[in-house]
Design an enzyme around this catalytic site. Structure first.
Site, PDB file in Angstrom:
ATOM      1  N   GLY A   1      16.668  37.937  42.144  1.00 24.01           N
ATOM      2  CA  GLY A   1      15.287  37.594  41.984  1.00 24.01           C
ATOM      3  C   GLY A   1      14.854  37.495  40.489  1.00 24.01           C
TER       4      GLY A   1
ATOM      5  CG  ASP B   1      57.015  47.800  39.574  1.00 24.73           C
ATOM      6  OD1 ASP B   1      57.300  47.922  38.299  1.00 24.73           O
ATOM      7  OD2 ASP B   1      57.241  48.320  40.433  1.00 24.73           O
TER       8      ASP B   1
ATOM      9  CD1 TRP C   1      47.943  51.904  45.035  1.00 19.31           C
ATOM     10  CD2 TRP C   1      47.189  50.192  43.470  1.00 19.31           C
ATOM     11  NE1 TRP C   1      46.734  51.625  45.419  1.00 19.31           N
ATOM     12  CE2 TRP C   1      46.208  50.593  44.647  1.00 19.31           C
ATOM     13  CE3 TRP C   1      47.097  49.050  42.564  1.00 19.31           C
ATOM     14  CZ2 TRP C   1      44.954  49.524  44.613  1.00 19.31           C
ATOM     15  CZ3 TRP C   1      45.759  48.398  42.663  1.00 19.31           C
ATOM     16  CH2 TRP C   1      44.816  48.719  43.546  1.00 19.31           C
TER      17      TRP C   1
ATOM     18  CD  GLU D   1      50.297  53.121  37.446  1.00 20.42           C
ATOM     19  OE1 GLU D   1      50.706  54.356  37.057  1.00 20.42           O
ATOM     20  OE2 GLU D   1      49.475  52.381  36.627  1.00 20.42           O
TER      21      GLU D   1
ATOM     22  CG  ASP E   1      55.911  45.557  31.767  1.00 24.33           C
ATOM     23  OD1 ASP E   1      56.625  45.580  30.692  1.00 24.33           O
ATOM     24  OD2 ASP E   1      54.979  45.027  32.055  1.00 24.33           O
TER      25      ASP E   1
HETATM   26  C1  LIG Z   1      41.449  47.925  37.127  1.00 22.90           C
HETATM   27  C2  LIG Z   1      42.678  48.608  37.132  1.00 22.90           C
HETATM   28  N1  LIG Z   1      42.908  49.877  37.864  1.00 22.90           N
HETATM   29  C3  LIG Z   1      44.281  50.556  37.806  1.00 22.90           C
HETATM   30  C4  LIG Z   1      45.200  50.295  36.619  1.00 22.90           C
HETATM   31  C5  LIG Z   1      46.367  50.836  36.592  1.00 22.90           C
HETATM   32  N2  LIG Z   1      47.727  50.086  37.251  1.00 22.90           N
HETATM   33  C6  LIG Z   1      48.298  49.428  36.397  1.00 22.90           C
HETATM   34  S1  LIG Z   1      49.416  48.695  37.209  1.00 22.90           S
HETATM   35  C7  LIG Z   1      48.981  49.337  38.695  1.00 22.90           C
HETATM   36  C8  LIG Z   1      49.733  49.066  40.000  1.00 22.90           C
HETATM   37  C9  LIG Z   1      49.473  47.465  40.492  1.00 22.90           C
HETATM   38  O1  LIG Z   1      49.835  47.354  41.890  1.00 22.90           O
HETATM   39  P1  LIG Z   1      50.131  45.812  42.431  1.00 22.90           P
HETATM   40  O2  LIG Z   1      49.145  44.898  42.096  1.00 22.90           O
HETATM   41  O3  LIG Z   1      50.503  46.093  43.725  1.00 22.90           O
HETATM   42  O4  LIG Z   1      51.614  45.531  41.544  1.00 22.90           O
HETATM   43  P2  LIG Z   1      52.932  46.351  41.815  1.00 22.90           P
HETATM   44  O5  LIG Z   1      53.214  47.098  40.802  1.00 22.90           O
HETATM   45  O6  LIG Z   1      53.219  46.762  43.193  1.00 22.90           O
HETATM   46  O7  LIG Z   1      54.063  44.997  41.715  1.00 22.90           O
HETATM   47  C10 LIG Z   1      47.960  50.130  38.582  1.00 22.90           C
HETATM   48  C11 LIG Z   1      47.168  50.938  39.468  1.00 22.90           C
HETATM   49  C12 LIG Z   1      44.795  49.129  35.795  1.00 22.90           C
HETATM   50  N3  LIG Z   1      45.683  48.424  35.027  1.00 22.90           N
HETATM   51  N4  LIG Z   1      43.664  48.394  36.181  1.00 22.90           N
HETATM   52 MG   LIG Z   2      52.242  46.210  44.920  1.00 20.12          MG
END
Ligand SMILES: Cc1ncc(C[n+]2csc(CCOP(=O)(O)OP(=O)(O)O)c2C)c(N)n1
Ligand SMILES: [Mg+2]
Length: 580
Positions: free
Chosen positions: A35, A399, A477, A480, A549
């Protein structure tokens, strides 16, 4: 009273704001209504500005950022007061860290209700002030155009660093009228931002030091984006090595002899002269520390303080627009012979070439993990093969971002940036696909990161944003999770996700979608996805692949530097010198 203009000799403020945007050539606004801003929303649409209505304000600001980065035109987001504005904060913060021009327009309660506990009342300007280049409430009709003009100038970095700006209007002001004679017409046209010419003395000193260097290394950032031609010519005549920092990916072709992405650490360690063009020396460049660049003098080119002298002073600092500075350097250096140590360059190139060959093999044939799922490199290899040179890649995640940054080069590229902002993938991809409907746009996202703005797939569908969303689904994740395995005795806490059916989610929102587990099926799945976009591929990948990384310890957040080896080098330097 009549329509928005009231009578022909006065104009409603909300209409004036919409007209300002239209006159400035704004052709789309990303936003979510409410609004407090509805009258501006209504007028902008009536004036032919496309409203890209989203499902969360954060996504709107992300989209405005990507639009701005890719098109070099101002990105505009409109969000309502209170929670609309607070939802936008992550987007504003991301644009702040990345120095991207974005105008965020919001509403606020009517002035007569100020400080009385009005609906959605919050000290909005105070909240966003530290993460914007300009943040003001406009309360007086004759101020509206001059403030909008100033806000846009600040966003675009006219006499400062570019970045997000925030302006909000009390709703009752929007209903007021401004008499026609008080409309400052000279506020409507966009002022040309002339490039800043460098001081000739600074150019002479830069040429002297660059052409005397034995091991020169050039590194570019976002400030160099408009300087492709002169940058490539400089690399040609100086015969140096070059590192791209994702901020300016695609500027120098992968096959240019100066590019040595695979020997980054060594180039930084051994260079005796580093030329930084339009980039901050932030964590991605070890803050320019003497520990990370132990042998180098620095030449810095930038148009704002952060690029020119932040963290480490240059031996020569050249204030100016990178395109102008590089042209001036080339003109002064004409006919000079560089002192480059060719053997060093050849050695770096040889190793770089070998490592790139290895990468090519890994992209084609990395084996699956112990869980039997495909290696992320296989996925990225197929994406790389499916992409044309003018494609746009968005990478988001942990990753998977680390792998993608290495695998997907030679394209226009955006990722989580210096803010490490998970969740940009889907909104960035939508804005890219809407800006360039004729190009391939692919978002490569971790499953965790994807979930953050997954509902925006609905926005992609409704607006016909023909992006392909590729979810690297490792049910975690994972970067992490890898950190917990490595540094927390394998105690897994809150880093695993269910292997959600993201293809099913996408189909429910009207997209073409498939789940893929076998790399052999990927080429055809990608082809179908590009043909039927917006589309999503939910690709099962292994958790067992440790990304660069993860290996370098980025997730562990060391004390003095972002990477473990740099941290050790920094601590050794501090130990030697007693400096902190
Ligand atoms: C908004 C936010 N929350 C948390 C993080 C911390 N963080 C960095 S990488 C990551 C894991 C990402 O997981 P995913 O997107 O599934 O990628 P993967 O590592 O599994 O390839 C997290 C939680 C961040 N950078 N930004
Ligand atoms: Mg993932």
């Amino acid at each position: 009273m009549g329509g928005p203009l009231g009578s022909s000799d006065s104009e409603e403020i909300s209409h004036l704001i919409a007209r300002f945007l239209a006159e400035r050539g704004v052709d789309r606004i990303f936003g979510l209504c409410g609004g407090h801003i509805m009258s501006i929303w209504n007028h902008t649409a009536q004036l032919g500005i496309r409203i890209i209505d989203v499902r969360d304000e954060r996504a709107a600001v992300h989209m405005a950022q990507a639009h701005s980065e890719l098109t070099r035109r101002l990105g505009v987001a409109m969000v309502t007061a209170g929670p609309g504005m607070t939802n936008a904060i992550t987007g504003i913060a991301n644009a702040h860290v990345s120095s991207v021009p974005v105008l965020v327009i919001s509403g606020r309660p009517p002035r007569p209700q100020e400080n009385m506990g009005a609906l959605q009342e919050l000290p909005q300007v105070e909240i966003v002030k530290p993460i914007t280049r300009y943040a003001r409430t406009i309360t007086y009709p004759t101020h509206v155009l001059r403030e909008l003009d100033e806000a846009v100038a600040c966003a675009e970095g006219q006499s400062g660093e570019p970045g997000p700006v925030f302006v909000d209007f009390p709703t009752d002001l929007l209903r007021e009228k401004l008499p026609a004679p008080l409309v400052e017409r000279d506020r409507f046209p966009q002022r040309e931002a002339f490039p800043i010419p460098p001081a000739p003395e600074a150019i002479d000193r830069a040429v002297d030091i660059l052409w005397a260097a034995r091991r020169p290394l050039v590194i570019t950032g976002r400030g160099a984006r408009g300087s492709k031609g002169s940058l490539v010519r400089l690399l040609d005549v100086l015969g140096c090595v070059y590192l791209d920092t994702t901020e300016s990916r695609g500027l120098v072709p992968d096959d240019h002899p100066a590019t040595v992405p695979a020997v980054r650490g060594r180039a930084m360690r051994e260079a005796d002269l580093v030329l930084i063009v339009g980039r901050r020396l932030d964590f991605q460049l070890g803050y320019g520390s003497r520990a990370v660049f132990p042998n180098a003098r620095f030449v810095r080119i930038g148009s704002c303080a952060a690029e020119l002298r932040g963290n480490r002073r240059g031996d020569v600092e050249v204030l100016g627009s990178p395109s102008k500075v590089l042209e001036a350097i080339l003109a002064v250096a004409r006919n000079r012979r560089p002192a480059t140590d060719q053997a060093w360059i050849d050695e770096l190139r040889r190793i770089d070439h070998k490592r790139r060959e290895n990468l090519r093999r890994e992209l084609a044939s990395s084996p699956p993990g112990a869980d039997g799922a495909m290696h992320p490199y296989r996925l990225l290899g197929c994406v790389r093969d499916a992409l044309k040179r003018d494609g746009v890649v968005i990478a988001d995640g942990g990753d998977i971002l680390s792998f993608a940054r290495i695998a997907l080069t030679d394209v226009s590229y955006l990722d989580c940036g210096g803010f490490g902002c998970l969740g940009i993938g889907v909104p960035f991809g939508i804005a890219a696909a809407l800006a360039y409907p004729e190009l391939q746009v692919v978002v490569v996202s971790g499953d965790g990161a994807f979930g953050i703005n997954a509902i925006e797939l609905d926005t992609a569908k409704r607006h016909g944003a023909r992006a392909v969303f590729v979810v690297a689904n490792n049910a975690a994740w994972n970067i992490e999770r890898n950190d917990q395995l490595e540094a927390y005795c394998g105690r897994i806490v809150g880093t695993e996700l269910p292997s959600c059916d993201y293809a099913g989610l996408a189909r429910a929102l009207g997209l073409h979608a498939e789940r893929v587990g076998d790399p052999a099926d990927l080429p055809e799945a990608l082809k179908q996805a590009f043909d039927r976009a917006p589309a999503l591929l939910d690709v099962t990948v292994t958790r067992d692949a440790v990304s660069p990384d993860a290996r370098s310890g980025l997730a562990r957040v060391p004390d003095t530097q972002p990477l473990v080896t740099w941290d050790e080098m920094e601590k050794a330097l501090i130990g030697r010198t007693g400096n902190i």
